[in-house]
Design a protein around this motif. Structure first.
Motif, PDB file in Angstrom:
ATOM      1  N   GLN A  13       0.829  -1.205   0.000  1.00 53.35           N
ATOM      2  CA  GLN A  13       0.000   0.000   0.000  1.00 53.35           C
ATOM      3  C   GLN A  13       0.866   1.258   0.000  1.00 53.35           C
ATOM      4  N   ARG A  17       1.015   4.149  -2.910  1.00 46.59           N
ATOM      5  CA  ARG A  17       0.876   5.594  -2.640  1.00 46.59           C
ATOM      6  C   ARG A  17       1.980   6.383  -3.356  1.00 46.59           C
ATOM      7  N   ILE A  20       1.396   6.379  -7.102  1.00 49.02           N
ATOM      8  CA  ILE A  20       0.360   7.344  -7.470  1.00 49.02           C
ATOM      9  C   ILE A  20       0.920   8.763  -7.427  1.00 49.02           C
ATOM     10  N   ASP A  50      -8.250  -5.062  -3.626  1.00 52.35           N
ATOM     11  CA  ASP A  50      -8.358  -3.631  -3.310  1.00 52.35           C
ATOM     12  C   ASP A  50      -7.149  -2.859  -3.821  1.00 52.35           C
ATOM     13  N   TRP A  51      -5.950  -3.450  -3.636  1.00 50.03           N
ATOM     14  CA  TRP A  51      -4.708  -2.829  -4.105  1.00 50.03           C
ATOM     15  C   TRP A  51      -4.754  -2.652  -5.622  1.00 50.03           C
ATOM     16  N   ASP A  53      -7.441  -2.672  -7.599  1.00 48.58           N
ATOM     17  CA  ASP A  53      -8.501  -1.747  -8.004  1.00 48.58           C
ATOM     18  C   ASP A  53      -8.093  -0.290  -7.794  1.00 48.58           C
ATOM     19  N   GLU A  54      -7.419  -0.016  -6.685  1.00 43.28           N
ATOM     20  CA  GLU A  54      -6.967   1.359  -6.442  1.00 43.28           C
ATOM     21  C   GLU A  54      -5.940   1.779  -7.483  1.00 43.28           C
ATOM     22  N   SER A  57      -7.671   2.371 -10.776  1.00 39.84           N
ATOM     23  CA  SER A  57      -8.477   3.600 -10.776  1.00 39.84           C
ATOM     24  C   SER A  57      -7.606   4.837 -10.998  1.00 39.84           C
ATOM     25  N   GLU A  58      -6.319   4.701 -10.713  1.00 41.45           N
ATOM     26  CA  GLU A  58      -5.362   5.791 -10.927  1.00 41.45           C
ATOM     27  C   GLU A  58      -4.628   5.652 -12.263  1.00 41.45           C
TER      28      GLU A  58
END
Length: 75
Positions: A13, A17, A20, A50-51, A53-54, A57-58
């Motif tokens: 995660q 970050r 991103i 979740d990782w 998908d995030e 999404s970016e």
């Protein structure tokens, strides 16, 4: 690394970050430990989803490694 605590590395995660924030094109989750444990031993499917998908999404490509086998693909 999925086993980031063993590796003394940032968590997936945290890496995401930074990816991103710096507009990286892609990220990879692999395993540091190269033994009898594979990626599914280190990260739960919902956490990985979740990782992913995030990241998606970016607009960040995702890849996974870590001694994966064909029967891991549905996971």
């Amino acid at each position: 690394y999925a086993d980031h605590l063993t590796a003394g590395a940032p968590s997936p995660q945290d890496v995401l970050r930074v990816a991103i924030d710096t507009s990286c094109a892609g990220v990879l989750i692999d395993t540091f430990t190269k033994g009898d444990r594979r990626l599914p031993h280190w990260i739960a499917p919902p956490v990985l989803r979740d990782w992913r998908d995030e990241a998606r999404s970016e607009g960040i490509l995702t890849a996974v490694a870590g001694a994966l086998r064909q029967d891991d693909l549905p996971w």
